[in-house]
Design a protein around this motif. Structure first.
Motif, PDB file in Angstrom:
ATOM      1  N   UNK A   1       0.827  -1.213   0.000  1.00  0.00           N
ATOM      2  CA  UNK A   1       0.000   0.000   0.000  1.00  0.00           C
ATOM      3  C   UNK A   1       0.861   1.263   0.000  1.00  0.00           C
ATOM      4  N   UNK A   2       2.182   1.093  -0.107  1.00  0.00           N
ATOM      5  CA  UNK A   2       3.145   2.200  -0.061  1.00  0.00           C
ATOM      6  C   UNK A   2       3.223   2.865   1.302  1.00  0.00           C
ATOM      7  N   UNK A   3       2.691   2.199   2.338  1.00  0.00           N
ATOM      8  CA  UNK A   3       2.918   2.679   3.695  1.00  0.00           C
ATOM      9  C   UNK A   3       4.357   2.367   4.088  1.00  0.00           C
ATOM     10  N   UNK A   4       4.906   3.160   4.993  1.00  0.00           N
ATOM     11  CA  UNK A   4       6.271   2.937   5.461  1.00  0.00           C
ATOM     12  C   UNK A   4       6.266   2.053   6.696  1.00  0.00           C
TER      13      UNK A   4
ATOM     14  N   UNK B   1       3.594  13.109   0.092  1.00  0.00           N
ATOM     15  CA  UNK B   1       3.994  13.068   1.501  1.00  0.00           C
ATOM     16  C   UNK B   1       5.404  12.485   1.600  1.00  0.00           C
ATOM     17  N   UNK B   2       6.212  13.085   2.458  1.00  0.00           N
ATOM     18  CA  UNK B   2       7.567  12.571   2.679  1.00  0.00           C
ATOM     19  C   UNK B   2       7.949  12.802   4.134  1.00  0.00           C
TER      20      UNK B   2
ATOM     21  N   UNK C   1       4.214   0.494  11.606  1.00  0.00           N
ATOM     22  CA  UNK C   1       3.776   0.947  10.287  1.00  0.00           C
ATOM     23  C   UNK C   1       3.259   2.376  10.353  1.00  0.00           C
ATOM     24  N   UNK C   2       3.611   3.163   9.330  1.00  0.00           N
ATOM     25  CA  UNK C   2       3.164   4.549   9.242  1.00  0.00           C
ATOM     26  C   UNK C   2       2.478   4.764   7.902  1.00  0.00           C
ATOM     27  N   UNK C   3       1.192   5.120   7.891  1.00  0.00           N
ATOM     28  CA  UNK C   3       0.485   5.340   6.618  1.00  0.00           C
ATOM     29  C   UNK C   3       1.082   6.506   5.836  1.00  0.00           C
ATOM     30  N   UNK C   4       1.201   6.342   4.518  1.00  0.00           N
ATOM     31  CA  UNK C   4       1.639   7.404   3.607  1.00  0.00           C
ATOM     32  C   UNK C   4       0.512   7.583   2.597  1.00  0.00           C
TER      33      UNK C   4
END
Length: 502
Positions: free
Chosen positions: A161-164, A192-193, A184-187
């Motif tokens: 999902x391209x979450x970090x 967003x960066x 996990x951190x949603x992006x």
């Protein structure tokens, strides 16, 4: 006659007191102009410098007079080293390095003393399979606290999902593992960066999650992200931002007051002029914002900053370089005027803003922390002329109100490369010293300016023992004690180092 003699002695003595002493290392046969280096610092009374040249690694050990005591080859390091970070203490150094072998990247930590003698075998932190065709092979990053009692090695993967997804490894000053976590951190989108990674003295990881406009010029929203030392989750503190368009965001942790400062230049409209300084402060223990405000730059302040620019556009070429905490809870901001001129490409401030932090990488996202300095790879374009001009010094109180401002006035330029430009700031407690090169008969001459706690500035006398055969690179220097700095120089196409004792 006796009175004149005593007067002469006093003049000579006072000159010796205020002039700064310069000492150089001898040229070493293997230290070519292209040699990569990292100034480690002073350990057990020795000054240590890491050097790398085409797969050969070594540490040079100097005494306080910069006489070479030993050069220790690091034969155990793999030839294809990806990065290395050094954390120095009074009597030891942690060397955290990563390398790729086949389809995996490994992170290790080795411990050495002030003579570059290694104690025990290196400790493996972690390993990651990346595949044979991955170009981005730098996986791990390192942060350490201001008191160096907490060290974090971490990597950031991207899921489907391209979450970090963060993998963190927190250690103490003996390199004993305190906590490791997967968080996990949603992006939410590709605008967003992440930036401004910091580790507090308690071991909390702080950083900014920011969103740019679609054309990636301005910051329009953001938040402070906190990961507690032994908590496997993130807490988020939104940045209000009201109606501002923000420039590059900078963050500074104040460990004494358990606060974190976030600041940036702000604009009222797109492609407008810098209007002032955005300032917000957070209590990172309570995860709450303390205040947020705009510090408007007055016409008088802009007039002092402008150089050749119009007053309204005076700060358009300035970039924030450093934030410094003061004992009363306030802070200092230093910003430098920087731009390029070219026959083929017009200057665009936004090309120089965000660096690699906003780049999309298909496999891994890693904030790039410099692991060694190789200035020969920096900004080299034979068609560009690089300009580094005035340095603004702004003092603000603990509520973000501007107390005073001053400028270190300089005008620097060079064609094709900016190795010898910009400045080094030295904090000796009683004042800030700014070291930079000025052209003198077509040669660079190192210059010393000071700024006092009340904002008054003065130019110091010429440094003693300057040798015209050495060209200094001030911005690659490092402060190695409360009143000493080590700065790289070039002499006859060799790298060497100069120490200034204030």
């Amino acid at each position: 006659m006796r009175i004149l003699y005593l007067y002469a002695l006093l003049v000579l003595w006072s000159g010796a007191v205020i002039a700064q002493k310069v000492t150089y290392t001898d040229l070493e046969r293997d230290d070519y102009k292209s040699t990569e280096f990292e100034i480690i610092g002073k350990v057990s009374g020795n000054i240590m410098v890491y050097k790398s040249d085409r797969g050969d690694y070594a540490i040079s050990i100097y005494d306080n007079a910069l006489q070479l005591k030993n050069r220790v080859k690091l034969d155990f390091l793999p030839k294809k080293l990806i990065s290395v970070d050094f954390i120095n203490y009074a009597d030891k150094v942690f060397m955290i390095y990563q390398f790729q072998r086949k389809d995996a990247v490994y992170s290790f930590c080795a411990t050495m003393d002030g003579g570059a003698n290694f104690t025990g075998a290196p400790i493996m932190v972690d390993s990651t399979r990346i595949g044979f065709y991955t170009k981005e092979n730098k996986v791990y990053s390192v942060e350490y606290s201001e008191d160096k009692n907490r060290i974090m090695v971490y990597k950031i993967n991207q899921d489907k999902e391209n979450d970090n997804v963060f993998y963190t490894f927190l250690y103490d000053s003996s390199f004993q593992l305190i906590n490791n976590a997967r968080v996990s951190l949603p992006m939410e989108n590709k605008r967003i960066f992440l930036s401004n990674f910091n580790l507090t003295n308690e071991g909390d990881l702080l950083f900014n999650k920011l969103e740019r406009t679609s054309n990636r010029d301005y910051i329009v929203s953001g938040s402070l992200i906190v990961k507690r030392a032994v908590v496997d989750s993130f807490s988020t503190v939104p940045m209000v931002l009201k109606t501002q368009l923000l420039d590059e965001v900078k963050m500074k942790v104040d460990n004494n007051n358990k606060n974190v400062l976030v600041t940036a230049f702000y604009y009222k409209q797109k492609r407008g002029n810098v209007e002032g300084l955005y300032v917000s402060k957070y209590d990172y223990v309570k995860s709450q914002q303390l205040f947020e405000k705009e510090v408007v730059f007055t016409p008088e302040l802009k007039g002092n900053a402008k150089g050749d620019a119009s007053t309204s556009a005076a700060f358009n070429d300035y970039f924030i370089r450093k934030l410094i905490n003061t004992k009363d809870g306030g802070f200092l901001v230093t910003a430098e005027s920087y731009y390029t001129t070219s026959r083929t490409q017009p200057w665009n401030r936004w090309n120089y803003m965000y660096g690699p932090y906003g780049m999309y990488t298909p496999y891994y996202y890693s904030p790039y922390s410099p692991f060694y300095y190789n200035p020969w790879y920096n900004n080299y374009n034979s068609q560009d002329r690089y300009h580094y001009d005035n340095v603004a010094v702004l003092s603000l109180d603990n509520e973000g109100n501007l107390l005073w401002s001053n400028f270190v006035h300089k005008s620097q330029y060079d064609d094709g490369s900016d190795l010898y430009l910009s400045y080094m700031m030295v904090n000796i407690g009683s004042e800030l010293r700014f070291l930079y090169n000025e052209l003198d008969r077509r040669s660079f001459m190192i210059t010393d300016n000071s700024v006092q706690p009340d904002g008054k500035s003065s130019r110091k006398p010429t440094l003693r023992n300057l040798d015209k055969g050495f060209t200094w690179m001030p911005r690659y220097g490092k402060q190695i004690s409360s009143r000493s700095v080590l700065i790289p120089c070039i002499n006859r196409n060799y790298i060497c180092f100069a120490k200034i004792d204030f």
